[in-house]
Design a protein around this motif. Structure first.
Motif, short mmCIF file in Angstrom:
data_model
loop_
_atom_site.label_atom_id
_atom_site.label_comp_id
_atom_site.label_asym_id
_atom_site.label_seq_id
_atom_site.Cartn_x
_atom_site.Cartn_y
_atom_site.Cartn_z
N GLN A 36 0.82 -1.21 0.00
CA GLN A 36 0.00 0.00 0.00
C GLN A 36 0.86 1.26 0.00
O GLN A 36 0.55 2.23 -0.70
CB GLN A 36 -0.94 -0.01 1.20
N LEU A 37 1.94 1.25 0.78
CA LEU A 37 2.82 2.42 0.83
C LEU A 37 3.52 2.63 -0.51
O LEU A 37 3.59 3.76 -1.01
CB LEU A 37 3.86 2.23 1.94
N LEU A 38 4.04 1.56 -1.08
CA LEU A 38 4.71 1.68 -2.37
C LEU A 38 3.74 2.10 -3.46
O LEU A 38 4.05 2.94 -4.31
CB LEU A 38 5.38 0.35 -2.73
N TYR A 39 2.55 1.52 -3.43
CA TYR A 39 1.54 1.83 -4.45
C TYR A 39 1.13 3.30 -4.38
O TYR A 39 1.02 3.97 -5.41
CB TYR A 39 0.32 0.94 -4.25
N SER A 40 0.92 3.80 -3.18
CA SER A 40 0.48 5.19 -3.03
C SER A 40 1.54 6.17 -3.51
O SER A 40 1.22 7.31 -3.87
CB SER A 40 0.12 5.49 -1.57
N ALA A 41 2.81 5.72 -3.55
CA ALA A 41 3.89 6.56 -4.05
C ALA A 41 4.18 6.27 -5.52
O ALA A 41 5.16 6.78 -6.07
CB ALA A 41 5.16 6.32 -3.23
N HIS A 42 3.32 5.46 -6.17
CA HIS A 42 3.50 5.09 -7.58
C HIS A 42 4.87 4.44 -7.79
O HIS A 42 5.52 4.65 -8.82
CB HIS A 42 3.33 6.30 -8.50
N ASP A 43 5.29 3.66 -6.81
CA ASP A 43 6.62 3.03 -6.84
C ASP A 43 6.52 1.68 -7.54
O ASP A 43 5.77 0.79 -7.11
CB ASP A 43 7.11 2.85 -5.39
N GLU A 44 7.30 1.50 -8.61
CA GLU A 44 7.24 0.26 -9.37
C GLU A 44 7.67 -0.97 -8.57
O GLU A 44 7.41 -2.11 -8.97
CB GLU A 44 8.10 0.38 -10.63
N HIS A 45 8.34 -0.75 -7.44
CA HIS A 45 8.76 -1.88 -6.60
C HIS A 45 7.55 -2.60 -5.99
O HIS A 45 7.70 -3.71 -5.47
CB HIS A 45 9.70 -1.41 -5.49
N ASP A 55 0.84 -1.14 -13.93
CA ASP A 55 1.22 -1.55 -15.28
C ASP A 55 0.93 -0.44 -16.29
O ASP A 55 1.75 -0.15 -17.17
CB ASP A 55 0.44 -2.81 -15.69
N LYS A 56 -0.24 0.19 -16.14
CA LYS A 56 -0.60 1.29 -17.03
C LYS A 56 0.40 2.43 -16.89
O LYS A 56 0.85 3.02 -17.89
CB LYS A 56 -2.01 1.78 -16.69
N GLU A 57 0.78 2.76 -15.67
CA GLU A 57 1.74 3.84 -15.45
C GLU A 57 3.10 3.51 -16.04
O GLU A 57 3.84 4.41 -16.45
CB GLU A 57 1.87 4.13 -13.95
N GLN A 58 3.44 2.22 -16.10
CA GLN A 58 4.71 1.80 -16.67
C GLN A 58 4.64 1.65 -18.18
O GLN A 58 5.61 1.30 -18.83
CB GLN A 58 5.15 0.46 -16.05
N GLY A 59 3.46 1.90 -18.76
CA GLY A 59 3.30 1.83 -20.20
C GLY A 59 3.05 0.44 -20.74
O GLY A 59 3.11 0.22 -21.96
N ASP A 60 2.73 -0.51 -19.86
CA ASP A 60 2.48 -1.89 -20.27
C ASP A 60 0.97 -2.12 -20.34
O ASP A 60 0.37 -2.69 -19.43
CB ASP A 60 3.14 -2.86 -19.30
N CYS A 61 0.35 -1.66 -21.43
CA CYS A 61 -1.10 -1.75 -21.52
C CYS A 61 -1.59 -3.19 -21.65
O CYS A 61 -2.69 -3.50 -21.18
CB CYS A 61 -1.61 -0.92 -22.70
N ALA A 62 -0.80 -4.06 -22.26
CA ALA A 62 -1.23 -5.46 -22.40
C ALA A 62 -1.41 -6.10 -21.03
O ALA A 62 -2.44 -6.74 -20.75
CB ALA A 62 -0.22 -6.24 -23.23
N ALA A 63 -0.42 -5.92 -20.16
CA ALA A 63 -0.52 -6.46 -18.80
C ALA A 63 -1.62 -5.76 -18.02
O ALA A 63 -2.35 -6.39 -17.25
CB ALA A 63 0.82 -6.32 -18.07
#
Length: 282
Positions: A119-128, A154-162
Motif C-alpha cells: 500500500q505504501l509503495l503503491y500510493s507513491a506510484h513506486d514500481e517496486h 502496469d498502465k503507469e509503466q506503459g504496459d497496456c497489455a498487462a
C-alpha cells in the motif's frame, strides 16, 4: 484525444489479516501450561487489544502497547506489522516501511505486513510494488484488489497489455473507481480495442455524471467505431453548455459530416478553426 483525470485509489489500512503466532513468536509458550498465579507476561497487551486501540484512533497508546509487548516477544512479526500500520496512519512512511520490512524478515509470509508495504509503495506510484503484488496475486488469484493495483501500475509503466489483463481480473471492484476505469479505457483505446472501451467509458460517465470528459471520451470512441448518431446524442448537450472547446466542436463536426448533415458539419469545422487557428487538424 482522451481527457483523463487522476484520482487516488484508496485501500484501507490492513488490520485484520494477521497470522497466528509461531512457536518462536510466542516465545515458546505452551497452550496447556498448568494453572498458577499470573506472570508478568500474562498482563502484556494482546494483539487484539492493540488492534482495538488502532481502530479507536488511540495511536500513541497503541505504540506504547506495541513497545511493551516487543520487550517480551521481540521476534513477533505481528507486532512490527501493527507498528507499521500505525506509522502509515501517522504518515511516517520511512518508519512504516522499516517496520513492515522487519516483520517480513521475521515472517516472510506475513500477509498483513506484505499488504501494508504494498500500500505504501503503491500510493507513491513506486514500481517496486509490482513484484510484491504479483506475489499476492499468485498466492490468491481471486484477489481482485491486488489485480486492480497491478493494473494501475502496469498502465503507469506503459504496459497496456498487462494492465488490460489485470483490469479484466478486477472487473467486480473497479466499477466504482474512476482512476481504474480511466486507465482501463485508455489502454483499450491505445490498443485499438474500441468496442471493449465503450462499456467501460459508459460506467465512468455514470459514475461521474457532473463531469464532461467521460462523455467526451465516450463520444471519441463512438466516432471511431462509426456510431455517429450515438456520439451526437452525447455531443449535442455538451455543445449547448460549452461551444468554445475546439476539440469538442471538431469532433461534433466529424460526426455530423458522417450522418449527412454537411451544413452543420461545415459550420462547426469553421468554428473550430476560429477557436484554434493554429491546429492544422481542423
Amino acid at each position: 484525444m482522451f481527457r483523463i483525470r487522476c484520482y487516488a485509489l484508496f485501500f484501507g489500512a490492513t488490520l485484520l489479516v494477521l497470522s497466528p503466532p509461531s512457536q518462536s513468536q510466542s516465545g515458546g509458550a505452551q497452550a496447556g501450561r498448568s494453572a498458577g498465579p499470573p506472570s508478568p507476561k500474562d498482563s502484556l497487551p494482546s494483539i487484539q487489544s492493540i488492534q482495538t486501540l488502532i481502530r479507536s484512533q488511540h495511536y500513541e497508546e497503541a505504540q506504547q502497547a506495541i513497545q511493551s509487548a516487543l520487550r517480551h516477544t521481540p521476534s513477533d512479526a505481528r507486532l512490527f506489522t501493527l507498528q507499521g500500520i500505525v506509522f502509515s496512519i501517522e504518515k511516517r512512511r520511512d518508519d512504516a516501511l522499516a517496520a513492515f520490512d522487519h516483520a517480513l524478515k521475521l515472517s516472510p509470509s506475513e500477509p498483513a505486513a506484505l499488504r501494508g508495504k504494498v500500500q505504501l509503495l503503491y500510493s507513491a506510484h513506486d514500481e517496486h510494488a509490482i513484484p510484491l503484488l504479483e506475489s499476492i496475486a499468485r498466492s490468491d488469484p481471486k484477489d481482485q484488489t491486488a489485480h486492480e493495483m497491478l493494473a494501475v501500475l502496469d498502465k503507469e509503466q506503459g504496459d497496456c497489455a498487462a494492465a488490460i489483463d489485470n483490469f479484466r481480473l478486477s472487473a467486480d471492484v473497479i466499477h466504482t473507481h474512476p482512476q481504474s476505469l480511466e486507465g482501463y479505457a485508455s489502454c483499450l483505446f491505445a490498443t485499438a480495442e474500441f468496442d471493449q472501451a465503450i462499456p467501460i467509458l459508459q460506467q465512468l460517465a455514470s459514475l461521474l455524471p457532473d463531469r464532461t470528459y467521460p462523455r467526451y471520451d465516450l463520444a471519441v470512441v463512438l466516432v471511431r467505431t462509426k456510431q455517429y448518431q450515438a456520439a451526437l446524442i452525447l455531443l449535442e448537450p455538451l455543445l449547448e453548455t460549452d461551444a468554445s472547446d475546439p476539440d469538442l466542436v471538431s469532433l461534433a463536426s466529424d460526426a455530423y459530416e458522417q450522418t449527412g448533415n454537411t451544413t452543420k458539419a461545415v459550420a462547426l469545422a469553421r468554428q473550430a478553426i476560429v477557436l484554434d487557428p493554429g491546429n492544422a487538424g481542423y
